[in-house]
Design an enzyme around this catalytic site. Sequence first.
Site, PDB file in Angstrom:
ATOM      1  N   GLU A  34       0.834  -1.213   0.000  1.00  0.00           N
ATOM      2  CA  GLU A  34       0.000   0.000   0.000  1.00  0.00           C
ATOM      3  C   GLU A  34       0.870   1.265   0.000  1.00  0.00           C
ATOM      4  OE1 GLU A  34      -4.318   0.730   1.479  1.00  0.00           O
ATOM      5  OE2 GLU A  34      -3.354  -0.540   2.975  1.00  0.00           O
ATOM      6  N   TYR A 106       0.313  -7.877  -1.688  1.00  0.00           N
ATOM      7  CA  TYR A 106      -0.785  -7.138  -1.069  1.00  0.00           C
ATOM      8  C   TYR A 106      -2.062  -7.770  -1.609  1.00  0.00           C
ATOM      9  CZ  TYR A 106      -3.988  -3.339   0.123  1.00  0.00           C
ATOM     10  OH  TYR A 106      -5.051  -2.604   0.608  1.00  0.00           O
ATOM     11  N   ASP A 147       0.781  -8.465   3.215  1.00  0.00           N
ATOM     12  CA  ASP A 147      -0.569  -8.306   3.765  1.00  0.00           C
ATOM     13  C   ASP A 147      -1.474  -9.289   3.040  1.00  0.00           C
ATOM     14  OD1 ASP A 147      -3.121  -7.548   4.466  1.00  0.00           O
ATOM     15  OD2 ASP A 147      -2.842  -5.409   4.058  1.00  0.00           O
ATOM     16  N   ASP A 247      -1.815   1.798  10.039  1.00  0.00           N
ATOM     17  CA  ASP A 247      -2.685   0.915  10.824  1.00  0.00           C
ATOM     18  C   ASP A 247      -2.122  -0.505  10.916  1.00  0.00           C
ATOM     19  OD1 ASP A 247      -3.170   0.696   8.110  1.00  0.00           O
ATOM     20  OD2 ASP A 247      -5.327   0.980   8.253  1.00  0.00           O
TER      21      ASP A 247
END
Length: 264
Positions: A34, A106, A147, A247
């Site tokens: 990201e 991702y 992720d 986050d």
Amino acid sequence: MRIATWNVNSIRVRQTHVRRWLERVRPDIVVLQEIKCEAHAFPAAVFADLGYKSEVVGQKAYNGVAALSHRNIVIHHRSLPGLTPDDSQARYIEVETEGLTVIGIYLPNGNSGGEAGYSYKLAWMDALCDRVEALLAEDRDLVVTGDFNVCPSPLDFSAGALPPTDALLRPETRARFRRLIHNGLTDAVRALHPTSPAFSFWDYQAGCWERDRGLRIDFALLSPRLAECMVAAAPDRDERGAEQPSDHVPVVVDLVWPETAKAA
């Protein structure tokens, strides 16, 4: 060798965080997700000052992955083999360093775009499984990290944090994650911390960080020889307490590699 993954949620917002973290932790290679910028806008010079070379697969405002290393790396793929040629989402990077293949991903979330969006997630996972199986069939030493947007078990998310219909929990998602593991990969963090939540993500909303209502969705999966070389694996929780954090937090894996692996 120290390998890490980190969803930074915009590299241009978080470049100071990443630089500070690189100075503190000094991974040999870290894959980022990201990054939310095209390759020409990636702040490679910021990290070059620390001795890190950057390989970037960018996309304007969305997605984007990168690999940073102070070792020599060769890039093999900038997109996931097996997807349709018109797939334009920047979600995959595959590099090699000193005989070790590192895949940074991702993985699509799957909660947007209705069933078509979820079907894309499943197709992406199927292609990833196929790629991993092909590499393992070649007896490659392999790390698949990034992720994953999946919570494989109830231990991997806070009770009530997600509804059972969430794309991260749906049985089809978990089945594909199990397919990856059943190829012989080891979930590094879970292998060393079998009963710890080991969260890597806390939403910005509803005081999730303060209440420790998190998810474990960032993984490092190791092929068999690498799993035998693992000496440490854990999320770096301290980064979530920084000012204006991502986050997600980094997940760091330490291997005795390549000397011990070659000697074995």
